[in-house]
Motif scaffolding. Structure first.
Motif, mmCIF file in Angstrom:
data_model
loop_
_atom_site.group_PDB
_atom_site.id
_atom_site.type_symbol
_atom_site.label_atom_id
_atom_site.label_comp_id
_atom_site.label_asym_id
_atom_site.label_seq_id
_atom_site.Cartn_x
_atom_site.Cartn_y
_atom_site.Cartn_z
ATOM 1 N N VAL A 222 0.847 -1.204 0.000
ATOM 2 C CA VAL A 222 0.000 0.000 0.000
ATOM 3 C C VAL A 222 0.881 1.251 0.000
ATOM 4 O O VAL A 222 0.619 2.215 -0.738
ATOM 5 C CB VAL A 222 -0.969 -0.012 1.212
ATOM 6 C CG1 VAL A 222 -1.823 1.247 1.222
ATOM 7 C CG2 VAL A 222 -1.838 -1.261 1.198
ATOM 8 N N SER A 223 1.966 1.227 0.804
ATOM 9 C CA SER A 223 2.896 2.370 0.821
ATOM 10 C C SER A 223 3.471 2.601 -0.566
ATOM 11 O O SER A 223 3.597 3.746 -1.021
ATOM 12 C CB SER A 223 4.064 2.092 1.765
ATOM 13 O OG SER A 223 3.650 2.168 3.083
ATOM 14 N N LEU A 224 3.815 1.496 -1.250
ATOM 15 C CA LEU A 224 4.389 1.630 -2.598
ATOM 16 C C LEU A 224 3.369 2.273 -3.537
ATOM 17 O O LEU A 224 3.705 3.157 -4.334
ATOM 18 C CB LEU A 224 4.815 0.251 -3.138
ATOM 19 C CG LEU A 224 5.972 -0.418 -2.402
ATOM 20 C CD1 LEU A 224 6.234 -1.820 -2.945
ATOM 21 C CD2 LEU A 224 7.249 0.427 -2.522
ATOM 22 N N ALA A 225 2.111 1.843 -3.415
ATOM 23 C CA ALA A 225 1.056 2.405 -4.276
ATOM 24 C C ALA A 225 0.903 3.905 -4.026
ATOM 25 O O ALA A 225 0.772 4.698 -4.958
ATOM 26 C CB ALA A 225 -0.262 1.680 -4.023
ATOM 27 N N VAL A 226 0.954 4.298 -2.745
ATOM 28 C CA VAL A 226 0.809 5.716 -2.391
ATOM 29 C C VAL A 226 1.970 6.526 -2.966
ATOM 30 O O VAL A 226 1.807 7.671 -3.395
ATOM 31 C CB VAL A 226 0.698 5.877 -0.851
ATOM 32 C CG1 VAL A 226 0.789 7.334 -0.436
ATOM 33 C CG2 VAL A 226 -0.614 5.272 -0.355
ATOM 34 N N LYS A 227 3.165 5.902 -3.009
ATOM 35 C CA LYS A 227 4.341 6.602 -3.553
ATOM 36 C C LYS A 227 4.330 6.633 -5.076
ATOM 37 O O LYS A 227 5.253 7.172 -5.698
ATOM 38 C CB LYS A 227 5.619 5.923 -3.065
ATOM 39 C CG LYS A 227 5.901 6.237 -1.609
ATOM 40 C CD LYS A 227 7.158 5.559 -1.126
ATOM 41 C CE LYS A 227 7.370 5.854 0.353
ATOM 42 N NZ LYS A 227 8.131 4.851 1.030
ATOM 43 N N GLY A 228 3.328 6.018 -5.685
ATOM 44 C CA GLY A 228 3.224 6.043 -7.145
ATOM 45 C C GLY A 228 4.043 4.961 -7.835
ATOM 46 O O GLY A 228 4.260 5.019 -9.043
ATOM 47 N N LYS A 229 4.516 3.958 -7.064
ATOM 48 C CA LYS A 229 5.296 2.868 -7.670
ATOM 49 C C LYS A 229 4.358 1.925 -8.427
ATOM 50 O O LYS A 229 3.173 1.826 -8.106
ATOM 51 C CB LYS A 229 6.039 2.067 -6.590
ATOM 52 C CG LYS A 229 6.919 2.889 -5.694
ATOM 53 C CD LYS A 229 8.232 3.225 -6.355
ATOM 54 C CE LYS A 229 9.126 3.989 -5.392
ATOM 55 N NZ LYS A 229 10.027 4.920 -6.019
ATOM 56 N N LYS A 230 4.941 1.194 -9.390
ATOM 57 C CA LYS A 230 4.152 0.275 -10.205
ATOM 58 C C LYS A 230 3.820 -0.975 -9.373
ATOM 59 O O LYS A 230 4.719 -1.721 -8.991
ATOM 60 C CB LYS A 230 4.981 -0.112 -11.431
ATOM 61 C CG LYS A 230 4.245 -0.939 -12.440
ATOM 62 C CD LYS A 230 5.075 -1.083 -13.707
ATOM 63 C CE LYS A 230 4.442 -2.130 -14.593
ATOM 64 N NZ LYS A 230 5.284 -3.260 -14.867
ATOM 65 N N ILE A 231 2.556 -1.162 -9.076
ATOM 66 C CA ILE A 231 2.156 -2.323 -8.268
ATOM 67 C C ILE A 231 0.684 -2.651 -8.529
ATOM 68 O O ILE A 231 -0.112 -1.748 -8.804
ATOM 69 C CB ILE A 231 2.422 -2.055 -6.761
ATOM 70 C CG1 ILE A 231 2.329 -3.360 -5.974
ATOM 71 C CG2 ILE A 231 1.494 -1.025 -6.163
ATOM 72 C CD1 ILE A 231 3.321 -3.457 -4.858
ATOM 73 N N GLY A 232 0.344 -3.940 -8.458
ATOM 74 C CA GLY A 232 -1.048 -4.352 -8.625
ATOM 75 C C GLY A 232 -1.600 -3.987 -9.993
ATOM 76 O O GLY A 232 -0.867 -3.915 -10.983
ATOM 77 N N THR A 233 -2.887 -3.737 -10.031
ATOM 78 C CA THR A 233 -3.544 -3.259 -11.262
ATOM 79 C C THR A 233 -4.074 -1.852 -11.002
ATOM 80 O O THR A 233 -4.820 -1.638 -10.044
ATOM 81 C CB THR A 233 -4.713 -4.180 -11.654
ATOM 82 O OG1 THR A 233 -4.210 -5.497 -11.899
ATOM 83 C CG2 THR A 233 -5.425 -3.661 -12.909
ATOM 84 N N VAL A 234 -3.666 -0.928 -11.868
ATOM 85 C CA VAL A 234 -4.123 0.459 -11.744
ATOM 86 C C VAL A 234 -5.311 0.657 -12.675
ATOM 87 O O VAL A 234 -5.252 0.307 -13.848
ATOM 88 C CB VAL A 234 -2.999 1.448 -12.151
ATOM 89 C CG1 VAL A 234 -3.497 2.894 -12.053
ATOM 90 C CG2 VAL A 234 -1.780 1.250 -11.277
ATOM 91 N N ILE A 235 -6.383 1.208 -12.134
ATOM 92 C CA ILE A 235 -7.558 1.520 -12.967
ATOM 93 C C ILE A 235 -7.667 3.040 -13.045
ATOM 94 O O ILE A 235 -7.644 3.719 -12.024
ATOM 95 C CB ILE A 235 -8.846 0.920 -12.340
ATOM 96 C CG1 ILE A 235 -8.668 -0.590 -12.140
ATOM 97 C CG2 ILE A 235 -10.052 1.178 -13.238
ATOM 98 C CD1 ILE A 235 -9.375 -1.087 -10.936
ATOM 99 N N ARG A 236 -7.762 3.538 -14.260
ATOM 100 C CA ARG A 236 -7.820 5.000 -14.405
ATOM 101 C C ARG A 236 -8.551 5.397 -15.680
ATOM 102 O O ARG A 236 -8.812 4.561 -16.520
ATOM 103 C CB ARG A 236 -6.430 5.611 -14.377
ATOM 104 C CG ARG A 236 -5.527 5.067 -15.450
ATOM 105 C CD ARG A 236 -4.158 5.665 -15.388
ATOM 106 N NE ARG A 236 -3.422 5.273 -16.570
ATOM 107 C CZ ARG A 236 -2.121 5.072 -16.634
ATOM 108 N NH1 ARG A 236 -1.382 5.247 -15.572
ATOM 109 N NH2 ARG A 236 -1.533 4.736 -17.740
#
Ligand code: UTP
Length: 236
Positions: A222-236
């Motif tokens: 979750v911290s990585l996602a908050v920092k904008g790192k590539k992780i999981g699936t991003v929906i946008r």
């Protein structure tokens, strides 16, 4: 990158974290619950605005089965599941101490008010007939969140069900329109398990709220996602 306020180490986000009951409460995992409490406080100290929404996991499903066997109708089954999710939320809140809201909010307005006073909010369910995914999406809409992260039991969204198909491929990025095709739009049933509730997708799509589905068994993701790192699936 998000359109956020500048802070010490870069930027801050307004985050709604949806924590799957399937990971913290199926069965109950006190160490993981505590790790999430630590994470929420760490994000707050980094300057982020943080709210979490947690589900009731296997105990909620068990209570739904008990209610079904007692021939209680579906809204009543949902109500017991909501009560369980609020208990899980209460556990997390108690672990937050002074940084957390005084109690588990039972409305979006109450949640938004605590957030505006600088408190970390932890919610469970709200109303029969929905899931905590939809609650998280509504809360994101209410507070104008930059990011919604769903910490779940899979690494992201796959082309096919990875538990059944070995050739399933994880998708790194997905548009809201494409996501709608991946999700079977099922009618609400008490206890239904989906990677992301289509009702939540509908709400998130309106504001194009950046949404990340990731494996929540390690809260560092979750911290990585908050920092904008590539992780999981991003929906946008
Ligand atoms: P969730 O499916 O949202 O919880 O709610 P969970 O345990 O986190 O599930 P995973 O990990 O995503 O699979 C469980 C049930 O609680 C009731 C519904 O019956 C839902 O299926 N519920 C929850 C409501 O009726 N209203 C709410 O606002 C939230």
């Amino acid at each position: 990158m998000y359109a956020c306020t500048v802070c010490v180490w870069g930027f801050t986000v307004k985050l709604v974290l949806r924590i799957g009951g399937s990971i913290v409460a199926s069965p109950f995992d006190p160490a993981l619950l505590s790790a999430y409490a630590d994470l929420l406080m760490k994000l707050k100290h980094e300057g982020h605005t943080v709210a979490a929404v947690v589900g009731g996991g296997s105990l909620a499903r068990e209570m739904i089965r008990v209610a079904q066997k007692m021939q209680l109708r579906e809204p009543k089954q949902d109500e017991v599941a909501i009560s369980v999710s609020r208990l899980v939320a209460q556990l997390l809140l108690m672990k937050l101490g002074d940084g957390g809201a005084e109690s588990v909010p039972t409305s979006l307005e109450e949640a938004a008010d605590s957030i505006s006073h600088g408190k970390v909010v932890v919610m469970g369910g709200l109303t029969p007939g929905m899931t905590t995914d939809a609650v998280a999406a509504m809360l994101a809409e209410q507070i104008g969140a930059d990011l919604l992260v769903k910490a779940t039991d899979q690494d992201g969204i796959f082309t096919r069900d990875p538990r059944k198909h070995r050739d399933a491929r994880k998708l790194d990025v997905l548009s809201f329109d494409d996501l709608t095709q991946f999700l079977e739009s099922k009618k609400h049933e008490a206890g239904i398990h989906q990677i992301l509730d289509p009702e939540a997708v509908h709400i998130l799509k309106k504001r194009k709220t950046r949404t990340i589905i990731l494996n929540g068994f390690d809260p560092r993701t979750v911290s990585l996602a908050v920092k904008g790192k590539k992780i999981g699936t991003v929906i946008r």
